[in-house]
Scaffold this active site. Structure first.
Site, mmCIF file in Angstrom:
data_model
loop_
_atom_site.group_PDB
_atom_site.id
_atom_site.type_symbol
_atom_site.label_atom_id
_atom_site.label_comp_id
_atom_site.label_asym_id
_atom_site.label_seq_id
_atom_site.Cartn_x
_atom_site.Cartn_y
_atom_site.Cartn_z
ATOM 1 C CE LYS A 126 -4.418 1.112 0.190
ATOM 2 N NZ LYS A 126 -5.598 0.405 -0.339
ATOM 3 C CG ASP A 166 -7.326 3.402 -0.919
ATOM 4 O OD1 ASP A 166 -7.922 2.324 -0.835
ATOM 5 O OD2 ASP A 166 -7.313 4.218 0.034
HETATM 6 P P1 NDP Z 1 -12.833 7.811 -3.109
HETATM 7 O O1 NDP Z 1 -11.752 8.791 -2.896
HETATM 8 O O2 NDP Z 1 -13.342 7.585 -4.476
HETATM 9 O O3 NDP Z 1 -14.085 8.135 -2.167
HETATM 10 C C1 NDP Z 1 -13.944 8.202 -0.789
HETATM 11 C C2 NDP Z 1 -15.261 8.626 -0.193
HETATM 12 O O4 NDP Z 1 -15.212 8.517 1.228
HETATM 13 C C3 NDP Z 1 -15.596 10.060 -0.475
HETATM 14 O O5 NDP Z 1 -16.986 10.197 -0.511
HETATM 15 C C4 NDP Z 1 -15.007 10.773 0.727
HETATM 16 O O6 NDP Z 1 -15.595 12.029 1.009
HETATM 17 C C5 NDP Z 1 -15.333 9.809 1.821
HETATM 18 N N1 NDP Z 1 -14.343 9.949 2.906
HETATM 19 C C6 NDP Z 1 -13.001 9.818 2.817
HETATM 20 N N2 NDP Z 1 -12.418 10.047 3.997
HETATM 21 C C7 NDP Z 1 -13.440 10.331 4.837
HETATM 22 C C8 NDP Z 1 -13.492 10.656 6.207
HETATM 23 N N3 NDP Z 1 -12.373 10.738 6.954
HETATM 24 N N4 NDP Z 1 -14.716 10.874 6.747
HETATM 25 C C9 NDP Z 1 -15.853 10.762 5.998
HETATM 26 N N5 NDP Z 1 -15.848 10.473 4.700
HETATM 27 C C10 NDP Z 1 -14.669 10.257 4.127
HETATM 28 O O7 NDP Z 1 -12.275 6.441 -2.481
HETATM 29 P P2 NDP Z 1 -12.782 4.946 -2.729
HETATM 30 O O8 NDP Z 1 -14.236 4.925 -2.979
HETATM 31 O O9 NDP Z 1 -11.859 4.336 -3.711
HETATM 32 O O10 NDP Z 1 -12.452 4.272 -1.315
HETATM 33 C C11 NDP Z 1 -13.410 4.190 -0.261
HETATM 34 C C12 NDP Z 1 -13.000 3.091 0.698
HETATM 35 O O11 NDP Z 1 -12.931 1.847 -0.012
HETATM 36 C C13 NDP Z 1 -11.639 3.250 1.359
HETATM 37 O O12 NDP Z 1 -11.669 2.683 2.651
HETATM 38 C C14 NDP Z 1 -10.734 2.396 0.468
HETATM 39 O O13 NDP Z 1 -9.567 1.979 1.145
HETATM 40 C C15 NDP Z 1 -11.665 1.237 0.193
HETATM 41 N N6 NDP Z 1 -11.329 0.423 -0.972
HETATM 42 C C16 NDP Z 1 -11.230 0.973 -2.219
HETATM 43 C C17 NDP Z 1 -10.928 0.176 -3.301
HETATM 44 C C18 NDP Z 1 -10.917 0.704 -4.681
HETATM 45 O O14 NDP Z 1 -10.829 -0.105 -5.616
HETATM 46 N N7 NDP Z 1 -11.023 2.002 -4.915
HETATM 47 C C19 NDP Z 1 -10.642 -1.267 -3.140
HETATM 48 C C20 NDP Z 1 -10.888 -1.758 -1.792
HETATM 49 C C21 NDP Z 1 -11.175 -0.930 -0.761
HETATM 50 P P3 NDP Z 1 -14.852 13.392 0.558
HETATM 51 O O15 NDP Z 1 -15.151 13.544 -0.890
HETATM 52 O O16 NDP Z 1 -15.443 14.433 1.416
HETATM 53 O O17 NDP Z 1 -13.378 13.189 0.842
#
Ligand code: NDP
Length: 453
Positions: A126, A166
């Site tokens: 990571k 991510d």
């Molecule tokens: P994105 O950046 O596309 O979206 C993240 C989302 O979560 C946004 O809506 C963001 O809001 C919100 N968010 C992030 N940090 C916080 C916080 N501290 N408090 C509240 N909301 C928050 O990321 P992903 O959708 O790719 O990832 C989401 C989760 O899925 C993570 O845990 C990631 O590790 C996990 N994941 C992702 C994978 C992938 O293929 N992308 C694979 C496996 C797991 P805002 O816009 O306000 O920041």
């Protein structure tokens, strides 16, 4: 907790101070493995878990870049190469101001078990940076990505370490990172996944994590002879994972009533249908706006801003059948878990990584609901990254149907492994133990075969 696990956690805390998320991830896995060590002391003697906990390599580096005003900015870059026993390091890059060494170590540790579960030959890694992409121009993002890759390129490669996206790293960022890698190395290889379709990407990769988490929920429901038809669902986040989770739930006949970002959440009792999720995708991926805009567009919906004074998240306090946490780590605490159970939720499928605190996990396990932990439920993303690597190696592209079929098969097989391992080690229905044990055994056996390296 056994004495072995207690001592192990104490040592992890002493050796890795100020990394609470890493301690949490290790504790959850170690507790599941206690029974494995009782039946197989050879893993303990070989100190397999102790070796998995220590990253094979940690790279930290300076990322200097110049912003639109000509001012020099400095961020910190990281890559954690956690374990390569079963394949090249593989795992995403996160760009978010909350990124620290401890956060990335927890994610890399989880990734080792998750990648093992996918059945594909991928080790765990990571990386990322404390860079905040929010509100930045495309030009700034490009300059940062180029500066980041100017150091990272020496450490990665198609057979060594293959990063992906991510939080904060989507298709745009992967494009800039890939462009810089190609320029510096003068080679076009599958060194990153999540690439654009006409330059080595795989169909279904953007959808894969969200789709996979919904497939996993369907698999869990099917053990009770049920499906998602007519189920009321809570989804958090509004990024990549959340968007495709909603799309797939709709396709399978469920109804999603919530989405969120770091400022607040929306509740739409009529359901976030096809047209509404298309609006969210444009809002988040193109206009890069905030979820609050949803309530201006769709009347009769409610926006609730984050209230830091609350000790629970009101998003998890609505009547529903299923929950898909898809934002970030520790977004469901003990109280949230109690609220979910109290409100009728009996399926939780984690799209995010470690979105539930240890206390919350205990609530779900005690309530005996269908609880799919992230390392199993969200493994569809990295699994499809693995399929992208395979297509790159063969220099051909599979159709949408072919990739989706393989994704479904992989989620089915992960679910089966979890169920079988949970049974075999005396905790039927416990997907946490099932995922941790199944993920561990494959890596542990490979490490035993390869000697002390
Ligand atoms: P994105 O950046 O596309 O979206 C993240 C989302 O979560 C946004 O809506 C963001 O809001 C919100 N968010 C992030 N940090 C916080 C916080 N501290 N408090 C509240 N909301 C928050 O990321 P992903 O959708 O790719 O990832 C989401 C989760 O899925 C993570 O845990 C990631 O590790 C996990 N994941 C992702 C994978 C992938 O293929 N992308 C694979 C496996 C797991 P805002 O816009 O306000 O920041």
């Amino acid at each position: 907790m056994s004495d072995y696990v207690k001592d192990l956690i104490a040592e992890v805390k002493a050796k890795n101070p100020a990394q609470p998320e890493f301690h949490q991830a290790v504790q959850e896995v170690a507790e599941s493995l206690a029974i494995v060590f009782e039946r197989h002391p050879e893993y303990r003697t070989a100190k397999i878990l102790e070796r998995i906990i220590e990253p094979e390599r940690v790279i930290t580096f300076r990322v200097p870049w110049v912003d639109d005003q000509g001012e020099v900015q400095i961020n910190r870059g990281y890559r954690i190469e956690m374990n390569s026993a079963i394949g090249p390091y593989k795992g995403g890059l996160r760009f978010h101001p909350s990124v620290t060494l401890g956060i990335l170590k927890f994610l890399a540790f989880e990734q080792v078990f998750k990648n093992s579960l996918t059945t594909l030959p991928m080790g765990g890694g990571k990386g990322g940076s404390d860079f905040d992409p929010k509100g930045k121009s495309d030009l700034k993002i490009m300059r940062f990505c180029q500066a980041f890759m100017s150091e990272l390129f020496r450490h990665i490669g198609a057979d060594t370490d293959v990063p992906a996206g991510d939080i904060g790293v989507g298709g745009r960022e992967i494009g800039y990172l890939f462009g810089q890698y190609k320029k510096l190395r003068n080679e076009f290889t599958g060194v990153l996944t999540g690439k654009g379709l006409n330059w080595g990407g795989s169909l279904i990769r953007p959808e894969a994590t969200g789709y996979g988490s919904v497939y996993f929920a369907s698999e869990m429901l099917s053990t009770k002879g049920k499906n998602l038809q007519g189920k009321m669902c809570l989804v958090s986040g509004s990024g990549n994972v959340a968007q495709y989770t909603v799309e797939k739930i709709n396709e399978l006949g469920g109804k999603v009533v919530t989405l969120s970002d770091s400022n607040g959440y929306i509740y739409d009792e009529k359901g976030i249908d096809k047209q509404k999720i298309a609006f969210v995708m444009d809002l988040k991926n193109v206009r890069r706006g905030r979820m609050q805009e949803y309530v201006d567009k769709f009347k009769g919906t409610v926006y609730t801003p984050v209230d830091p004074k609350l000790d629970y998240n009101p998003l998890w306090n609505h009547k529903a059948d299923c929950a898909f946490p898809s934002a970030t780590q520790n977004e469901i605490n003990g109280k949230d878990a109690q609220n979910l159970v109290k409100n009728g939720v009996n399926v939780v499928s984690e799209g995010a990584n470690m979105p539930t605190t240890l206390e919350g996990v205990r609530v779900f396990l005690d309530a005996k609901i269908l609880y799919g932990p992230g390392k199993a439920a969200n493994a569809g993303g990295v699994a499809t990254s693995g399929l992208e690597m395979t297509q790159n190696s063969m220099r051909l592209n599979w159709t949408r149907e072919e990739v989706d079929t393989r994704l479904r098969m992989i989620m089915h097989s992960i679910h089966t492994s979890c169920v079988q391992m949970a049974d075999r080690f005396g905790t039927p229905g416990n997907y946490v133990n099932g995922a941790n044990i199944a993920g561990f055994l494959k890596v542990a056996d490979a490490m035993m075969d390869q000697g002390v390296v």
